[in-house]
Design a protein around this motif. Structure first.
Motif, PDB file in Angstrom:
ATOM      1  N   GLU A  15      -3.266 -13.970  22.128  1.00 52.65           N
ATOM      2  CA  GLU A  15      -4.110 -14.982  21.481  1.00 52.65           C
ATOM      3  C   GLU A  15      -5.333 -14.328  20.844  1.00 52.65           C
ATOM      4  OE1 GLU A  15      -5.273 -18.319  23.882  1.00 52.65           O
ATOM      5  OE2 GLU A  15      -3.249 -18.494  24.712  1.00 52.65           O
ATOM      6  N   ARG A  16      -5.933 -13.405  21.555  1.00 56.29           N
ATOM      7  CA  ARG A  16      -7.109 -12.711  21.046  1.00 56.29           C
ATOM      8  C   ARG A  16      -6.741 -11.897  19.804  1.00 56.29           C
ATOM      9  NH1 ARG A  16      -8.890  -9.116  25.269  1.00 56.29           N
ATOM     10  NH2 ARG A  16      -8.956 -11.019  26.473  1.00 56.29           N
ATOM     11  N   SER A  17      -5.598 -11.225  19.844  1.00 55.67           N
ATOM     12  CA  SER A  17      -5.148 -10.442  18.694  1.00 55.67           C
ATOM     13  C   SER A  17      -4.879 -11.327  17.490  1.00 55.67           C
ATOM     14  CB  SER A  17      -3.876  -9.670  19.045  1.00 55.67           C
ATOM     15  OG  SER A  17      -4.138  -8.723  20.042  1.00 55.67           O
ATOM     16  N   VAL A  18      -4.268 -12.468  17.728  1.00 54.49           N
ATOM     17  CA  VAL A  18      -3.987 -13.400  16.634  1.00 54.49           C
ATOM     18  C   VAL A  18      -5.286 -13.926  16.043  1.00 54.49           C
ATOM     19  CG1 VAL A  18      -3.020 -15.681  16.095  1.00 54.49           C
ATOM     20  CG2 VAL A  18      -1.688 -14.041  17.432  1.00 54.49           C
ATOM     21  N   ARG A  19      -6.252 -14.265  16.899  1.00 56.80           N
ATOM     22  CA  ARG A  19      -7.548 -14.738  16.406  1.00 56.80           C
ATOM     23  C   ARG A  19      -8.243 -13.673  15.570  1.00 56.80           C
ATOM     24  NH1 ARG A  19     -10.703 -15.667  20.943  1.00 56.80           N
ATOM     25  NH2 ARG A  19      -8.981 -16.124  22.297  1.00 56.80           N
ATOM     26  N   ARG A  20      -8.207 -12.422  16.028  1.00 53.84           N
ATOM     27  CA  ARG A  20      -8.828 -11.330  15.269  1.00 53.84           C
ATOM     28  C   ARG A  20      -8.119 -11.120  13.938  1.00 53.84           C
ATOM     29  NH1 ARG A  20      -9.999  -6.707  19.821  1.00 53.84           N
ATOM     30  NH2 ARG A  20     -11.638  -7.840  20.894  1.00 53.84           N
ATOM     31  N   TRP A  21      -6.788 -11.193  13.955  1.00 52.62           N
ATOM     32  CA  TRP A  21      -6.029 -11.014  12.731  1.00 52.62           C
ATOM     33  C   TRP A  21      -6.365 -12.119  11.730  1.00 52.62           C
ATOM     34  CZ3 TRP A  21      -2.247 -13.870  10.190  1.00 52.62           C
ATOM     35  CH2 TRP A  21      -1.592 -13.205   9.165  1.00 52.62           C
ATOM     36  N   ARG A  22      -6.416 -13.364  12.204  1.00 53.56           N
ATOM     37  CA  ARG A  22      -6.770 -14.489  11.323  1.00 53.56           C
ATOM     38  C   ARG A  22      -8.183 -14.328  10.773  1.00 53.56           C
ATOM     39  NH1 ARG A  22      -4.318 -19.468  14.839  1.00 53.56           N
ATOM     40  NH2 ARG A  22      -2.138 -19.139  14.244  1.00 53.56           N
ATOM     41  N   ALA A  23      -9.088 -13.899  11.628  1.00 53.32           N
ATOM     42  CA  ALA A  23     -10.469 -13.691  11.174  1.00 53.32           C
ATOM     43  C   ALA A  23     -10.516 -12.601  10.109  1.00 53.32           C
ATOM     44  CB  ALA A  23     -11.369 -13.329  12.353  1.00 53.32           C
ATOM     45  N   SER A  24      -9.783 -11.512  10.329  1.00 54.42           N
ATOM     46  CA  SER A  24      -9.772 -10.427   9.348  1.00 54.42           C
ATOM     47  C   SER A  24      -9.207 -10.892   8.017  1.00 54.42           C
ATOM     48  CB  SER A  24      -8.965  -9.238   9.872  1.00 54.42           C
ATOM     49  OG  SER A  24      -9.634  -8.639  10.954  1.00 54.42           O
ATOM     50  N   VAL A  25      -8.155 -11.682   8.055  1.00 56.99           N
ATOM     51  CA  VAL A  25      -7.577 -12.215   6.815  1.00 56.99           C
ATOM     52  C   VAL A  25      -8.589 -13.108   6.104  1.00 56.99           C
ATOM     53  CG1 VAL A  25      -5.798 -13.747   5.872  1.00 56.99           C
ATOM     54  CG2 VAL A  25      -5.171 -11.997   7.538  1.00 56.99           C
ATOM     55  N   ALA A  26      -9.276 -13.956   6.864  1.00 53.61           N
ATOM     56  CA  ALA A  26     -10.289 -14.830   6.263  1.00 53.61           C
ATOM     57  C   ALA A  26     -11.408 -13.998   5.626  1.00 53.61           C
ATOM     58  CB  ALA A  26     -10.867 -15.769   7.318  1.00 53.61           C
ATOM     59  N   TYR A  27     -11.808 -12.918   6.279  1.00 52.29           N
ATOM     60  CA  TYR A  27     -12.867 -12.071   5.725  1.00 52.29           C
ATOM     61  C   TYR A  27     -12.389 -11.325   4.482  1.00 52.29           C
ATOM     62  CZ  TYR A  27     -15.656 -13.071   9.849  1.00 52.29           C
ATOM     63  OH  TYR A  27     -16.370 -13.709  10.819  1.00 52.29           O
ATOM     64  N   ILE A  28     -11.128 -10.909   4.469  1.00 53.30           N
ATOM     65  CA  ILE A  28     -10.580 -10.250   3.274  1.00 53.30           C
ATOM     66  C   ILE A  28     -10.582 -11.225   2.101  1.00 53.30           C
ATOM     67  CG2 ILE A  28      -8.454  -9.329   2.248  1.00 53.30           C
ATOM     68  CD1 ILE A  28      -7.907  -8.025   5.010  1.00 53.30           C
ATOM     69  N   VAL A  29     -10.176 -12.466   2.359  1.00 56.74           N
ATOM     70  CA  VAL A  29     -10.207 -13.490   1.314  1.00 56.74           C
ATOM     71  C   VAL A  29     -11.638 -13.684   0.826  1.00 56.74           C
ATOM     72  CG1 VAL A  29      -9.859 -15.959   0.859  1.00 56.74           C
ATOM     73  CG2 VAL A  29      -8.100 -14.649   2.068  1.00 56.74           C
ATOM     74  N   ALA A  30     -12.588 -13.706   1.757  1.00 57.10           N
ATOM     75  CA  ALA A  30     -14.000 -13.861   1.387  1.00 57.10           C
ATOM     76  C   ALA A  30     -14.473 -12.688   0.536  1.00 57.10           C
ATOM     77  CB  ALA A  30     -14.868 -13.992   2.645  1.00 57.10           C
ATOM     78  N   VAL A  31     -14.045 -11.468   0.879  1.00 61.87           N
ATOM     79  CA  VAL A  31     -14.422 -10.290   0.092  1.00 61.87           C
ATOM     80  C   VAL A  31     -13.967 -10.467  -1.349  1.00 61.87           C
ATOM     81  CG1 VAL A  31     -13.879  -7.846  -0.301  1.00 61.87           C
ATOM     82  CG2 VAL A  31     -14.539  -8.608   1.973  1.00 61.87           C
ATOM     83  N   PHE A  32     -12.709 -10.852  -1.536  1.00 61.41           N
ATOM     84  CA  PHE A  32     -12.187 -10.975  -2.897  1.00 61.41           C
ATOM     85  C   PHE A  32     -12.780 -12.168  -3.644  1.00 61.41           C
ATOM     86  CE2 PHE A  32      -9.002  -8.031  -1.247  1.00 61.41           C
ATOM     87  CZ  PHE A  32      -8.985  -7.107  -2.279  1.00 61.41           C
ATOM     88  N   ALA A  33     -13.043 -13.254  -2.935  1.00 60.60           N
ATOM     89  CA  ALA A  33     -13.668 -14.417  -3.584  1.00 60.60           C
ATOM     90  C   ALA A  33     -15.074 -14.068  -4.057  1.00 60.60           C
ATOM     91  CB  ALA A  33     -13.699 -15.603  -2.620  1.00 60.60           C
ATOM     92  N   VAL A  34     -15.839 -13.405  -3.204  1.00 63.93           N
ATOM     93  CA  VAL A  34     -17.205 -13.022  -3.573  1.00 63.93           C
ATOM     94  C   VAL A  34     -17.185 -11.965  -4.669  1.00 63.93           C
ATOM     95  CG1 VAL A  34     -19.313 -11.935  -2.698  1.00 63.93           C
ATOM     96  CG2 VAL A  34     -18.189 -13.703  -1.360  1.00 63.93           C
ATOM     97  N   MET A  35     -16.206 -11.057  -4.605  1.00 61.78           N
ATOM     98  CA  MET A  35     -16.081 -10.043  -5.657  1.00 61.78           C
ATOM     99  C   MET A  35     -15.837 -10.718  -7.012  1.00 61.78           C
ATOM    100  SD  MET A  35     -13.389  -6.839  -5.861  1.00 61.78           S
ATOM    101  CE  MET A  35     -13.562  -6.500  -4.133  1.00 61.78           C
ATOM    102  N   ALA A  36     -14.958 -11.710  -7.033  1.00 62.51           N
ATOM    103  CA  ALA A  36     -14.682 -12.429  -8.276  1.00 62.51           C
ATOM    104  C   ALA A  36     -15.931 -13.153  -8.777  1.00 62.51           C
ATOM    105  CB  ALA A  36     -13.538 -13.421  -8.069  1.00 62.51           C
ATOM    106  N   LEU A  37     -16.655 -13.791  -7.871  1.00 67.60           N
ATOM    107  CA  LEU A  37     -17.895 -14.467  -8.268  1.00 67.60           C
ATOM    108  C   LEU A  37     -18.920 -13.476  -8.808  1.00 67.60           C
ATOM    109  CD1 LEU A  37     -18.338 -17.009  -5.325  1.00 67.60           C
ATOM    110  CD2 LEU A  37     -17.819 -17.550  -7.715  1.00 67.60           C
TER     111      LEU A  37
END
Length: 148
Positions: A15-37
């Motif tokens: 569960e902890r690994s899945v939560r970390r993986w989901r968080a990392s994916v969300a942060y990667i999406v945030a990186v690319f969204a902010v980069m585009a902005l």
């Protein structure tokens, strides 16, 4: 009994690994969204209000750095990413005081200018601080974060 306990421990670990993986994916999406902005704020600067065109690019760059640190260190506290990203941004800005030929050559390229900047501005330090502060506040307020 011992077998059941080990399965429970494994389940918690997964569960902890899945939560970390989901968080990392969300942060990667945030990186690319902010980069585009950020790139958009530079490309369409003439269509934006003057304040936005002058200040948001640097603040968004700092946001991207913050979310990059969160991607790599999702298991750490938000304050860790905040201080690391502030240190990184301030170091990059400070490096602009160094004007050797080889680094100026890098700064003349598009990627070099985006990463290293072109010249030291004290105002950039405030823009970076504001961008990182906003990013960390957004990070704290995201609904998917587990509250403890």
């Amino acid at each position: 009994m011992v077998y059941a306990q080990s399965l429970t421990g494994l389940s918690t670990c997964n569960e902890r690994s899945v939560r970390r993986w989901r968080a990392s994916v969300a942060y990667i999406v945030a990186v690319f969204a902010v980069m585009a902005l950020g790139l958009g704020s530079r490309a369409f600067a003439d269509m934006l209000p003057v304040f936005v065109a002058e200040h948001f690019g640097d603040a968004l760059w700092a946001c991207m750095i913050y979310f990059g640190f969160r991607t790599c260190f999702a298991h750490k506290k938000i304050s860790f990413a905040l201080w690391c990203s502030l240190s990184f941004c301030f170091a990059i800005e400070g490096s602009q005081l160094y004007q050797a030929g080889w680094i100026n050559y890098l700064r003349e390229t598009t990627l070099g200018a985006l990463v290293l900047g072109k010249g030291f501005l004290a105002a950039d330090l405030m823009r970076y601080t504001a961008g990182i502060a906003v990013s960390s506040l957004l990070d704290l307020s995201w609904p998917w974060r587990k509250r403890s």
